[in-house]
Design a protein around this motif. Sequence first.
Motif, PDB file in Angstrom:
ATOM      1  N   PRO A   5       0.817  -1.217   0.000  1.00 58.76           N
ATOM      2  CA  PRO A   5       0.000   0.000   0.000  1.00 58.76           C
ATOM      3  C   PRO A   5       0.843   1.254   0.000  1.00 58.76           C
ATOM      4  N   ARG A   6       2.038   1.198   0.629  1.00 61.08           N
ATOM      5  CA  ARG A   6       2.878   2.391   0.672  1.00 61.08           C
ATOM      6  C   ARG A   6       3.232   2.862  -0.727  1.00 61.08           C
ATOM      7  N   GLY A 128      -4.426  -3.256  -3.436  1.00 59.60           N
ATOM      8  CA  GLY A 128      -4.845  -4.643  -3.352  1.00 59.60           C
ATOM      9  C   GLY A 128      -6.016  -4.923  -2.442  1.00 59.60           C
ATOM     10  N   SER A 129      -6.556  -3.916  -1.783  1.00 55.63           N
ATOM     11  CA  SER A 129      -7.735  -4.121  -0.950  1.00 55.63           C
ATOM     12  C   SER A 129      -8.469  -2.802  -0.783  1.00 55.63           C
ATOM     13  N   PHE A 130      -9.776  -2.911  -0.533  1.00 62.91           N
ATOM     14  CA  PHE A 130     -10.563  -1.698  -0.323  1.00 62.91           C
ATOM     15  C   PHE A 130     -10.150  -1.005   0.965  1.00 62.91           C
ATOM     16  N   ALA A 131      -9.787  -1.805   1.980  1.00 55.91           N
ATOM     17  CA  ALA A 131      -9.398  -1.218   3.260  1.00 55.91           C
ATOM     18  C   ALA A 131      -8.137  -0.389   3.116  1.00 55.91           C
ATOM     19  N   ALA A 132      -7.118  -0.953   2.463  1.00 58.49           N
ATOM     20  CA  ALA A 132      -5.854  -0.225   2.280  1.00 58.49           C
ATOM     21  C   ALA A 132      -6.052   0.995   1.388  1.00 58.49           C
ATOM     22  N   SER A 133      -6.867   0.847   0.350  1.00 54.57           N
ATOM     23  CA  SER A 133      -7.128   1.975  -0.550  1.00 54.57           C
ATOM     24  C   SER A 133      -7.807   3.117   0.192  1.00 54.57           C
ATOM     25  N   GLY A 138      -7.764   8.447   2.348  1.00 59.00           N
ATOM     26  CA  GLY A 138      -8.448   9.219   3.379  1.00 59.00           C
ATOM     27  C   GLY A 138      -9.953   9.202   3.213  1.00 59.00           C
ATOM     28  N   LEU A 139     -10.474   8.097   2.677  1.00 56.90           N
ATOM     29  CA  LEU A 139     -11.916   7.954   2.455  1.00 56.90           C
ATOM     30  C   LEU A 139     -12.422   6.729   3.198  1.00 56.90           C
ATOM     31  N   GLY A 166      -9.402 -10.450   0.113  1.00 57.19           N
ATOM     32  CA  GLY A 166      -8.832  -9.426  -0.749  1.00 57.19           C
ATOM     33  C   GLY A 166      -9.572  -9.312  -2.067  1.00 57.19           C
ATOM     34  N   VAL A 167      -8.988  -8.570  -2.969  1.00 56.46           N
ATOM     35  CA  VAL A 167      -9.570  -8.412  -4.300  1.00 56.46           C
ATOM     36  C   VAL A 167      -8.497  -8.688  -5.346  1.00 56.46           C
TER      37      VAL A 167
END
Length: 419
Positions: A5-6, A128-133, A138-139, A166-167
């Motif tokens: 994610p970074r 790679g995931s909605f949570a990390a995105s 910031g949403l 995951g997705v």
Amino acid sequence: MDQLPRKAAQALDEMTSVFHLNLRHIHGLIEVHKHGSISAAATAVSLSQPALTQGILKLESQLGEVLFERRPDGIVPTLAGTLVLERAAASIGHLTAGCRLIAGADFSPERRLTMTQLRAFLALSKAGSFAASAIELGLSQTAVHRAVRELEDALGRRLVERRGRGVHINFWGHRFARCCWLAIKELQAALSELGLDPLNPMISVGATPLARAFLVPEAMSLMVTEKFPASFRVVEGSWGDLVESLRDGEIDLIVGELPETSVSDLKCTRLYTEAPVIVAGHQHDLVAKGNPTNQTLASYPWIIAPEASPLRAEWDRLLPGKRAQKPVECGSIMIIGRLLTCSDMLTLAMPDQVALQIRSGLLAQIGKPLASSITIGATMRHSWRPTSAQRRFLNLLHIASTSLGETASRKPMIEAPWV
């Protein structure tokens, strides 16, 4: 989908201001130039004349530039407007190509899609995931999920598939993401040319093992010495490892060996040609013994380059049908150097890769350079439109390469100091 994610945050932070732009306003900008009037352009983009006028004014405010001048013969772009128009047209072109690949020839992205949707999808494709995105943008996860689903509904095709927790970005998603990134890169280049890039601007360079010892750092140091307002990101790997990142727009160019055959979507610029050398540790019994025969060379253990690399191909040509005695396969010149200094192994290397170690007495060249040569150059996308900073870096690569290769006007790197 194996990227951290970074990395998504880093890529998106650089382009945050781009995602504040409005696709319909960008398209309207192009239509104003095409028709020479606000009224005709408004009809073309299905906006009222006041709405399009406000859209252009908002773009000018965001970019800090006047983009058009009113003249008796119509509306004409300013110098800044011309620059933005060229990048905007290229951006919409990439986005249209991606959309029509997915949704058909009649799809108009500027009317159906939004930057919010693109930003959410590209963040997801990297993280790679909605949570990390959601964290990186910031949403809320709900907002990211909704934006991606709206994008898929507009395109009429699923781009994302769930896998466990995951997705997975499917085949069509990857194709579309590539076009989107290239579109965003064009807009980012416009900001860079206008002096609005906080990274002043960023030049992303892919460096192969054959170019990262001298050529790439030399060109970078020349640019730093000039105090040219630019920053660098260097990604190391083989040409094969880097080429997909080049196509995705993650890197601007690859500096290293050129592919043996032409590739339709890529263009290559030759910088220099040089012959590999046989290298051993300073203590090797072949040092200062002239040119050994192939039979002698085959009797020693070798460190050979990885499969599909140019130095591996040269080794296969040097000792056809032979298998290296107790071979070590390695592409790291640091590891190779250590192995050579404490064994009787041999290896093939480009002269500038081992110049410092040879001049310091740690390694030694065995015999003369090989009869065959490897061409080093820059590989770029055919569609790439370099910024002024990127063009300057390309020029400095040419300048730095004049001290390398078979036609260099000065002593070989192994003999001439460069540190």
